[in-house]
Enzyme design. Structure first.
Site, short mmCIF file in Angstrom:
data_model
loop_
_atom_site.label_atom_id
_atom_site.label_comp_id
_atom_site.label_asym_id
_atom_site.label_seq_id
_atom_site.Cartn_x
_atom_site.Cartn_y
_atom_site.Cartn_z
N ARG A 1 0.90 -6.42 3.97
CA ARG A 1 2.40 -6.06 3.80
C ARG A 1 3.24 -6.26 4.46
NH1 ARG A 1 -1.84 -2.34 4.28
NH2 ARG A 1 -2.31 -0.82 2.13
N ARG B 1 1.90 -9.93 -2.56
CA ARG B 1 0.97 -8.64 -1.99
C ARG B 1 0.01 -9.29 -3.27
NH1 ARG B 1 -1.60 -5.27 1.20
NH2 ARG B 1 -2.13 -3.54 0.07
N HIS C 1 6.00 -7.75 -1.70
CA HIS C 1 5.11 -6.37 -2.17
C HIS C 1 4.27 -7.20 -3.68
CE1 HIS C 1 2.78 -3.03 -1.79
NE2 HIS C 1 2.41 -2.71 -3.49
N TYR D 1 -6.10 -3.92 -9.75
CA TYR D 1 -6.35 -5.55 -10.11
C TYR D 1 -6.85 -5.71 -11.25
CZ TYR D 1 -3.26 -5.31 -5.52
OH TYR D 1 -2.00 -4.71 -5.04
N LYS E 1 -2.27 0.93 7.67
CA LYS E 1 -0.95 2.37 7.92
C LYS E 1 -2.36 3.05 8.59
CE LYS E 1 1.04 2.04 3.06
NZ LYS E 1 0.83 2.59 1.59
N HIS F 1 -6.12 -0.95 1.81
CA HIS F 1 -6.59 0.65 1.04
C HIS F 1 -7.17 1.02 1.61
CE1 HIS F 1 -4.73 -1.94 -2.91
NE2 HIS F 1 -3.92 -1.53 -1.77
#
Length: 312
Positions: free
Chosen positions: A156, A254, A251, A286, A180, A277
């Site tokens: 990110r 990414r 993004h 994806y 995150k 994730h």
């Protein structure tokens, strides 16, 4: 759970206290914090307009009326989903603090977000962009390293800007990333990205570094840690310079990295680990991207594709 006796606060004070809780105990990203507090400020304004200023006045009818108002104003489905999540988190916190007897957020439905296929560029476009970029001077070296790392690792933009010099292990060809929720992960990085970062560290960074630069890997023109807004501007401007490559955000790079990994044979679990994730479900989008790309290639390349498609 029974309602505990607490000092009276109004809704705005409760939102401020909730923000402090998110910062100190939940470790949410600055972006999420701003979004949630903005959503709740809107909720407070709506509640005040209908005469509710006490947290105890929040009930499911008020919350649903507020969300219906958002829908009537034409808010995007993703915005409605986030505002619902913000309201749920807020009422859950108020319930735990004893400011609500029951948690009305549990009764809210969640608008389903439309899972649009993310924009990506082809492998040829990615190669054309990175292989022909003007990397002259300190900023040119930095910009090439930024794009190589974004595409080569799928991190990110906030993670890229948070990297320190010692997060890069050139021997093992990995970078240590803080993602995150303060979750740390190790991500492989390819030789072109390693080479671009090493060139930046050797011939670019020393030219712009100041006493205040600290350990930041990527720096802005004035020597401070590179800001995500500046990184986004770098990506857009460098793609525009390429001319023939479709515009893309960090993004989007990414998304492109994840798609190209799957097209190259990577399994979904590995891609999940690389991207950081928390849920495999997030990574599964994806697979749809790759399937659509493969179908497009098939239609263009196979002599009987058009006839086969029409028979479906």
């Amino acid at each position: 759970m029974g309602c505990r006796s607490v000092a009276f606060v109004d809704l705005n004070e409760a939102v401020d206290e909730f923000g402090r809780h998110l910062r100190a105990e939940r470790g949410v990203s600055p972006h999420t914090l701003r979004a949630y507090l903005g959503d709740l400020a809107d909720l407070c304004a709506y509640a005040s307009a209908v005469g509710v200023t006490d947290p105890a006045g929040l009930d499911v009818s008020l919350l649903r009326a507020w969300l219906a108002r958002q829908h009537a104003l034409g808010r995007a489905r993703a915005t409605l989903a986030r505002r619902t999540a913000a309201a749920r988190a807020f009422t859950h916190h108020l319930h735990r603090r004893g400011l609500l007897e029951n948690d009305p957020g549990l009764l809210l439905g969640t608008p389903k977000k439309r899972r649009d296929l993310p924009g990506v560029i082809t492998q040829d476009d990615a190669a054309r962009l990175l292989d022909t970029m003007d990397a002259e001077g300190p900023m040119g070296l930095r910009d090439l390293a930024v794009l190589e790392v974004l595409y080569g690792t799928g991190v990110r933009v906030s993670e890229l800007c948070g990297l320190d010099i010692d997060d890069l292990d050139t021997g093992r060809r990995t970078i240590r990333v803080l993602g995150k929720g303060n979750r740390e992960r190790t991500v492989p990085i390819g030789e072109p990205a390693v080479r671009a970062v090493e060139d930046w560290l050797r011939a670019g960074r020393p030219a712009v570094a100041t006493e205040g630069s600290g350990a930041a890997l990527f720096l802005g023109a004035r020597g401070g840690r590179l800001h995500p807004t500046s990184a986004r501007r770098i990506v857009h401007s460098r793609i525009a310079e390429a001319g023939t490559v479709p515009d893309l955000s960090p993004h989007g790079l990414r998304h492109t990295a994840a798609t190209h990994l799957l097209e190259g044979g990577a399994d979904l679990r590995s891609v999940q680990e690389i991207l950081g994730h928390a849920s495999l479900q997030t990574t599964q989008i994806y697979t749809h991207v790759s399937a659509e790309r493969l179908k497009q290639v098939h239609r263009q390349a196979h002599p009987r594709a058009a006839r086969e498609d029409s028979a479906d």
